[in-house]
Scaffold this active site. Structure first.
Site, PDB file in Angstrom:
ATOM      1  N   VAL A   1      22.161  17.460  -1.831  1.00  0.00           N
ATOM      2  CA  VAL A   1      22.355  18.638  -0.981  1.00  0.00           C
ATOM      3  C   VAL A   1      20.987  19.280  -0.817  1.00  0.00           C
ATOM      4  O   VAL A   1      20.103  19.094  -1.647  1.00  0.00           O
ATOM      5  CB  VAL A   1      23.390  19.635  -1.566  1.00  0.00           C
ATOM      6  CG1 VAL A   1      24.795  19.048  -1.532  1.00  0.00           C
ATOM      7  CG2 VAL A   1      23.026  20.080  -2.964  1.00  0.00           C
ATOM      8  N   SER A   2      20.824  20.027   0.254  1.00  0.00           N
ATOM      9  CA  SER A   2      19.494  20.544   0.582  1.00  0.00           C
ATOM     10  C   SER A   2      19.033  21.691  -0.288  1.00  0.00           C
ATOM     11  O   SER A   2      17.849  21.909  -0.448  1.00  0.00           O
ATOM     12  CB  SER A   2      19.445  20.978   2.041  1.00  0.00           C
ATOM     13  OG  SER A   2      19.659  19.856   2.859  1.00  0.00           O
TER      14      SER A   2
END
Length: 139
Positions: free
Chosen positions: A10-11
């Protein structure tokens, strides 16, 4: 003996990786072989990805939910795919894109189709990243 691994990204720390983890559980991947990074996909300078790469051996299988979870840089996705499949010798299965499963269709036509799909999805992943950056700049 083949080992099965999963990669989740995930970012940022405030994003939830549960959807990806549910997919990994669905593939019966042992929790200790699922590597999770909470970092941008702009490059592959990610601690858990690097740790996972060191563990992978020829004949192992790596699952990712979607190609953009692997990365969001067109050239680097292509390069890492080559490193994983050719240099290390692992198979990769992109869960949401069955055409990107290196265990299948290893003939010339299958390889050609997978290469085209990988290029298209890598392009889309980078385009999405650039669009996200542009939206953030405008806000």
């Amino acid at each position: 003996m083949e080992k099965i691994y999963g990669y989740v990204r995930v970012s940022s720390a405030d994003q939830n990786e549960e959807r990806q983890m549910a997919a990994m559980r669905g593939k019966n991947i042992p929790k200790n072989r699922v590597y999770i990074d909470k970092k941008s996909g702009k490059d592959f300078d990610r601690p858990q990805y690097k740790k996972m790469i060191k563990k992978l051996k020829k004949g192992d299988l790596l699952y990712v939910l979607t190609i953009d979870r692997l990365g969001r840089n067109y050239e680097e996705i292509q390069n890492q795919w080559r490193v994983l499949t050719k240099e290390i010798g692992v198979d990769i299965s992109v869960i949401d894109m069955p055409l990107l499963d290196t265990r299948r269709n290893k003939d010339l036509m299958g390889t050609f189709i997978a290469d085209i799909v990988l290029q298209i999805l890598s392009f889309v992943a980078q385009s999405e990243r650039e669009n996200i950056k542009n939206v953030r700049r405008k806000v």
